[in-house]
Scaffold this motif. Structure first.
Motif, PDB file in Angstrom:
ATOM      1  N   ALA A 158       0.841  -1.206   0.000  1.00  0.00           N
ATOM      2  CA  ALA A 158       0.000   0.000   0.000  1.00  0.00           C
ATOM      3  C   ALA A 158       0.872   1.250   0.000  1.00  0.00           C
ATOM      4  O   ALA A 158       1.944   1.284   0.599  1.00  0.00           O
ATOM      5  N   VAL A 159       0.389   2.283  -0.711  1.00  0.00           N
ATOM      6  CA  VAL A 159       1.122   3.548  -0.799  1.00  0.00           C
ATOM      7  C   VAL A 159       0.262   4.651  -0.213  1.00  0.00           C
ATOM      8  O   VAL A 159      -0.950   4.704  -0.458  1.00  0.00           O
ATOM      9  N   TYR A 160       0.884   5.514   0.576  1.00  0.00           N
ATOM     10  CA  TYR A 160       0.174   6.676   1.129  1.00  0.00           C
ATOM     11  C   TYR A 160       0.813   7.934   0.532  1.00  0.00           C
ATOM     12  O   TYR A 160       1.976   8.220   0.774  1.00  0.00           O
ATOM     13  N   ASP A 268      -8.432  -9.083  -5.172  1.00  0.00           N
ATOM     14  CA  ASP A 268      -6.993  -8.826  -5.210  1.00  0.00           C
ATOM     15  C   ASP A 268      -6.814  -7.386  -5.673  1.00  0.00           C
ATOM     16  O   ASP A 268      -6.925  -7.075  -6.855  1.00  0.00           O
ATOM     17  N   VAL A 269      -6.607  -6.503  -4.698  1.00  0.00           N
ATOM     18  CA  VAL A 269      -6.597  -5.075  -5.008  1.00  0.00           C
ATOM     19  C   VAL A 269      -5.387  -4.423  -4.353  1.00  0.00           C
ATOM     20  O   VAL A 269      -5.091  -4.703  -3.197  1.00  0.00           O
ATOM     21  N   ARG A 270      -4.663  -3.599  -5.118  1.00  0.00           N
ATOM     22  CA  ARG A 270      -3.604  -2.810  -4.477  1.00  0.00           C
ATOM     23  C   ARG A 270      -4.202  -1.472  -4.046  1.00  0.00           C
ATOM     24  O   ARG A 270      -4.881  -0.819  -4.846  1.00  0.00           O
ATOM     25  N   ILE A 271      -3.898  -1.064  -2.823  1.00  0.00           N
ATOM     26  CA  ILE A 271      -4.477   0.186  -2.327  1.00  0.00           C
ATOM     27  C   ILE A 271      -3.442   1.307  -2.392  1.00  0.00           C
ATOM     28  O   ILE A 271      -2.317   1.172  -1.909  1.00  0.00           O
ATOM     29  N   ILE A 272      -3.856   2.412  -3.009  1.00  0.00           N
ATOM     30  CA  ILE A 272      -3.065   3.640  -2.919  1.00  0.00           C
ATOM     31  C   ILE A 272      -4.012   4.676  -2.321  1.00  0.00           C
ATOM     32  O   ILE A 272      -5.164   4.791  -2.759  1.00  0.00           O
ATOM     33  N   CYS A 273      -3.582   5.377  -1.291  1.00  0.00           N
ATOM     34  CA  CYS A 273      -4.480   6.389  -0.731  1.00  0.00           C
ATOM     35  C   CYS A 273      -3.788   7.737  -0.724  1.00  0.00           C
ATOM     36  O   CYS A 273      -2.564   7.828  -0.853  1.00  0.00           O
ATOM     37  N   ALA A 274      -4.586   8.782  -0.601  1.00  0.00           N
ATOM     38  CA  ALA A 274      -4.021  10.135  -0.581  1.00  0.00           C
ATOM     39  C   ALA A 274      -4.907  11.031   0.264  1.00  0.00           C
ATOM     40  O   ALA A 274      -6.106  10.787   0.402  1.00  0.00           O
ATOM     41  N   THR A 275      -4.300  12.037   0.837  1.00  0.00           N
ATOM     42  CA  THR A 275      -5.074  13.081   1.504  1.00  0.00           C
ATOM     43  C   THR A 275      -4.190  14.312   1.669  1.00  0.00           C
ATOM     44  O   THR A 275      -2.971  14.188   1.762  1.00  0.00           O
ATOM     45  N   HIS A 276      -4.841  15.490   1.691  1.00  0.00           N
ATOM     46  CA  HIS A 276      -4.047  16.706   1.931  1.00  0.00           C
ATOM     47  C   HIS A 276      -3.972  16.980   3.433  1.00  0.00           C
ATOM     48  O   HIS A 276      -3.311  17.896   3.868  1.00  0.00           O
ATOM     49  N   LYS A 277      -4.688  16.150   4.221  1.00  0.00           N
ATOM     50  CA  LYS A 277      -4.651  16.343   5.670  1.00  0.00           C
ATOM     51  C   LYS A 277      -3.485  15.547   6.259  1.00  0.00           C
ATOM     52  O   LYS A 277      -2.979  14.627   5.624  1.00  0.00           O
ATOM     53  N   GLU A 284      -3.526  10.812  16.126  1.00  0.00           N
ATOM     54  CA  GLU A 284      -3.328  11.280  17.512  1.00  0.00           C
ATOM     55  C   GLU A 284      -4.627  11.829  18.089  1.00  0.00           C
ATOM     56  O   GLU A 284      -4.929  11.649  19.256  1.00  0.00           O
ATOM     57  N   ALA A 285      -5.405  12.499  17.243  1.00  0.00           N
ATOM     58  CA  ALA A 285      -6.647  13.118  17.715  1.00  0.00           C
ATOM     59  C   ALA A 285      -7.795  12.103  17.805  1.00  0.00           C
ATOM     60  O   ALA A 285      -8.909  12.458  18.155  1.00  0.00           O
ATOM     61  N   GLY A 286      -7.520  10.869  17.454  1.00  0.00           N
ATOM     62  CA  GLY A 286      -8.554   9.831  17.554  1.00  0.00           C
ATOM     63  C   GLY A 286      -9.556   9.879  16.414  1.00  0.00           C
ATOM     64  O   GLY A 286     -10.612   9.258  16.484  1.00  0.00           O
ATOM     65  N   GLN A 287      -9.220  10.633  15.349  1.00  0.00           N
ATOM     66  CA  GLN A 287     -10.177  10.729  14.239  1.00  0.00           C
ATOM     67  C   GLN A 287      -9.872   9.745  13.105  1.00  0.00           C
ATOM     68  O   GLN A 287     -10.633   9.621  12.159  1.00  0.00           O
ATOM     69  N   PHE A 288      -8.705   9.124  13.184  1.00  0.00           N
ATOM     70  CA  PHE A 288      -8.373   8.127  12.169  1.00  0.00           C
ATOM     71  C   PHE A 288      -7.769   6.928  12.886  1.00  0.00           C
ATOM     72  O   PHE A 288      -6.917   7.085  13.752  1.00  0.00           O
ATOM     73  N   ARG A 289      -8.226   5.738  12.516  1.00  0.00           N
ATOM     74  CA  ARG A 289      -7.775   4.543  13.240  1.00  0.00           C
ATOM     75  C   ARG A 289      -6.303   4.266  12.980  1.00  0.00           C
ATOM     76  O   ARG A 289      -5.857   4.250  11.837  1.00  0.00           O
ATOM     77  N   GLN A 290      -5.594   4.009  14.096  1.00  0.00           N
ATOM     78  CA  GLN A 290      -4.164   3.781  13.974  1.00  0.00           C
ATOM     79  C   GLN A 290      -3.868   2.511  13.166  1.00  0.00           C
ATOM     80  O   GLN A 290      -2.957   2.495  12.332  1.00  0.00           O
ATOM     81  N   ASP A 291      -4.671   1.449  13.411  1.00  0.00           N
ATOM     82  CA  ASP A 291      -4.388   0.190  12.714  1.00  0.00           C
ATOM     83  C   ASP A 291      -4.551   0.352  11.195  1.00  0.00           C
ATOM     84  O   ASP A 291      -3.763  -0.149  10.404  1.00  0.00           O
ATOM     85  N   LEU A 292      -5.558   1.147  10.794  1.00  0.00           N
ATOM     86  CA  LEU A 292      -5.744   1.378   9.355  1.00  0.00           C
ATOM     87  C   LEU A 292      -4.606   2.241   8.818  1.00  0.00           C
ATOM     88  O   LEU A 292      -4.082   1.999   7.722  1.00  0.00           O
ATOM     89  N   TYR A 293      -4.220   3.231   9.607  1.00  0.00           N
ATOM     90  CA  TYR A 293      -3.104   4.110   9.211  1.00  0.00           C
ATOM     91  C   TYR A 293      -1.850   3.276   8.918  1.00  0.00           C
ATOM     92  O   TYR A 293      -1.194   3.468   7.889  1.00  0.00           O
ATOM     93  N   TYR A 294      -1.538   2.319   9.796  1.00  0.00           N
ATOM     94  CA  TYR A 294      -0.353   1.487   9.575  1.00  0.00           C
ATOM     95  C   TYR A 294      -0.494   0.638   8.314  1.00  0.00           C
ATOM     96  O   TYR A 294       0.453   0.436   7.580  1.00  0.00           O
ATOM     97  N   ARG A 295      -1.718   0.153   8.081  1.00  0.00           N
ATOM     98  CA  ARG A 295      -1.958  -0.667   6.885  1.00  0.00           C
ATOM     99  C   ARG A 295      -1.766   0.139   5.598  1.00  0.00           C
ATOM    100  O   ARG A 295      -1.293  -0.362   4.591  1.00  0.00           O
ATOM    101  N   LEU A 296      -2.219   1.406   5.662  1.00  0.00           N
ATOM    102  CA  LEU A 296      -2.178   2.237   4.442  1.00  0.00           C
ATOM    103  C   LEU A 296      -0.800   2.851   4.208  1.00  0.00           C
ATOM    104  O   LEU A 296      -0.368   3.035   3.083  1.00  0.00           O
ATOM    105  N   ASN A 297      -0.147   3.193   5.329  1.00  0.00           N
ATOM    106  CA  ASN A 297       1.106   3.945   5.228  1.00  0.00           C
ATOM    107  C   ASN A 297       2.317   3.021   5.184  1.00  0.00           C
ATOM    108  O   ASN A 297       3.250   3.185   5.946  1.00  0.00           O
ATOM    109  N   VAL A 298       2.282   2.042   4.274  1.00  0.00           N
ATOM    110  CA  VAL A 298       3.442   1.144   4.191  1.00  0.00           C
ATOM    111  C   VAL A 298       4.555   1.856   3.425  1.00  0.00           C
ATOM    112  O   VAL A 298       5.690   1.940   3.873  1.00  0.00           O
ATOM    113  N   LEU A 299       4.203   2.418   2.273  1.00  0.00           N
ATOM    114  CA  LEU A 299       5.191   3.143   1.469  1.00  0.00           C
ATOM    115  C   LEU A 299       4.715   4.587   1.311  1.00  0.00           C
ATOM    116  O   LEU A 299       3.685   4.822   0.688  1.00  0.00           O
TER     117      LEU A 299
END
Ligand SMILES: Nc1ncnc2c1ncn2[C@@H]1O[C@H](COP(=O)(O)OP(=O)(O)OP(=O)(O)O)[C@@H](O)[C@H]1O
Length: 443
Positions: A158-160, A268-277, A284-299
């Motif tokens: 996954a790419v962030y 079978d899907v490769r995930i690429i995500c993006a955000t300007h935030k 940290e603010a509890g608005q985005f799940r940490q476990d998902l963040y780790y999954r998405l932010n591999v590269l």
């Protein structure tokens, strides 16, 4: 290269004109959907993807400008052109101000229509996109981006992609897909911020016939559509927490379940995500799940803002002028216009640069674009004094980051990149300096 057939929405209340436009566009290899009024058009835009919208101005339930406005309000990023009555420059200008990229006046010249469609969709006339260079520029920062893209394309992880609005995050995602082993399979872009919360699950995972009122046939979701290819989750920070849980599960298990179906299906899907935030801050603010963040932010891939690519601006302008050129003319800028373009600060990054030129070329009337055609807003000129004033045109955090980044870069420049001395200049401890440089991605 993207091989999908491009889709055009034609909006006109006159059946004869609709048919004429439809036939012409189909002959160019495009898929055409028609709507007879504003309401029908906006309803289709809300639920289906389009690559271009052609709309008549006067319709029984409103004006074509409302369709253009709807596209802008929903941040759909679909180019639109308006068809105006003969000689009605006033409505053409109004449409352009609302976000239309061009206009056609009646009676419609089919040659003009074809040129317009070819220039905006970059099609050869057979519905296949031309090979446009996705990420122009050869400043050190841009070369680094392209080097990273090559590297990321070779991986399956996954790419962030982070970066301000309009910095080319989607372009980078497409490029990664097109250079990857999945290139022949679909690239499915999803704007996570544009889907109503109650439709999210059915949009992502699909539904079976009868799953809910109105589900009159089975439908695939984004995951099934992207099977074998890449799913691009744009504005991923806007996903509600409940959907984040479901997404995490789908990514981990590589399985999804259609609404109303008792069975899961493998995808079978490769995930690429993006955000300007800043996703880390949201975690940290509890608005985005940490476990998902780790999954998405591999590269991670950071797209630099235009103000860090100033050396590339002349090249960007040149590439865009080529893009807007027609068979017999290429627009050019007067020396004053060039000066103004080079001095401008582009808070909206590449997309703003593109919009400024596109609008200016339309307003110029001939091929010579002058400084007034550019309609640059003075509050965004790139003087440091003016940058220090908050104009409210961007999120406060982005503004503060920009000011902080500029101060740090200046101090580093003044001390030949000696971080200890630069920290002293700024009255910071070395630790705090290092933390801030990390946070702002200054290397
Ligand atoms: N380096 C570049 N070379 C050529 N075109 C570019 C470049 N960077 C951006 N663009 C163009 O700028 C526009 C905006 O790019 P894109 O949609 O990829 O930005 P984004 O970062 O995804 O924006 P947002 O955050 O608003 O979704 C597109 O039309 C794209 O073609």
């Amino acid at each position: 290269m993207n091989k999908k057939v491009l889709r055009v929405l034609v909006v006109d209340d006159e059946p004869d004109i609709r048919e004429l436009l439809e036939l012409t566009l189909i002959k160019m290899g495009l898929e055409v959907v028609t709507a007879g009024n504003v309401g029908e058009a906006t309803a289709r835009l809300a639920r289906e993807p389009f690559d271009l919208v052609l709309t008549d101005m006067r319709m029984p339930d409103g004006e074509g400008i409302e369709v253009v406005q709807f596209i802008a309000d929903q941040s759909l990023d679909i180019p639109s052109a308006i068809i105006t009555a003969y000689g009605s420059t006033e409505s053409a200008v109004r449409a352009m101000k609302a976000g239309a990229f061009d206009y056609l006046s009646k009676p419609i010249s089919l040659a003009q229509l074809r040129t317009l469609v070819k220039s905006v969709l970059k099609v050869e006339g057979n519905g296949k996109p031309l090979s446009v260079e996705r990420l122009v520029g050869d400043s050190a920062a841009m070369l680094e981006v392209r080097r990273m893209v090559d590297k990321l394309a070779r991986s399956q992880a996954a790419v962030y992609i982070s970066g301000e609005s309009g910095t080319g995050k989607e372009q980078a995602a497409r490029l990664i897909h097109e250079q990857s082993a999945r290139a022949e399979r679909p690239f499915v872009p999803v704007n996570c911020g544009a889907i109503p919360e109650n439709l999210m699950e059915s949009e992502f995972f699909g539904y079976r016939k009868g799953a809910f009122t109105g589900a009159d046939s089975e439908r695939d979701g984004f995951f099934q559509q992207a099977n074998g290819g890449t799913l691009f989750l744009d504005e991923v920070a806007d996903l509600p927490l409940a959907m984040q849980v479901k997404l995490l599960r789908a990514i981990q298990e590589k399985k999804v379940r259609k609404l109303g179906s008792p069975q899961e299906e493998a995808v079978d899907v490769r995930i690429i995500c993006a955000t300007h935030k800043d996703l880390a801050t949201l975690v940290e603010a509890g608005q985005f799940r940490q476990d998902l963040y780790y999954r998405l932010n591999v590269l991670p891939l950071r797209m630099p803002p235009l103000r860090e690519l100033r050396d590339d601006i002349p090249r960007f302008i040149g590439a865009l002028l080529d893009r807007f050129a027609t068979a017999d003319s290429r627009p050019r800028l007067t020396p004053d216009a060039v000066k103004a373009m080079l001095a401008y600060n582009y808070p909206g990054n590449f997309r703003e640069l593109e919009n400024i030129l596109e609008r200016a070329i339309a307003l110029a009337g001939d091929d010579k674009v002058d400084v007034l055609d550019l309609q640059l807003t003075p509050c965004a000129q790139s003087d440091d004094e003016q940058n220090a004033e908050y104009a409210g045109s961007e999120p406060l955090q982005d503004f503060l980051d920009r000011v902080e980044r500029e101060a740090i870069l200046k101090a580093l420049d003044a001390t030949r990149f000696n971080r200890t001395q630069a920290a002293k200049l700024l009255g910071l401890t070395f630790r705090s300096m290092r933390y801030r440089m990390d946070r702002l991605g200054i290397k």
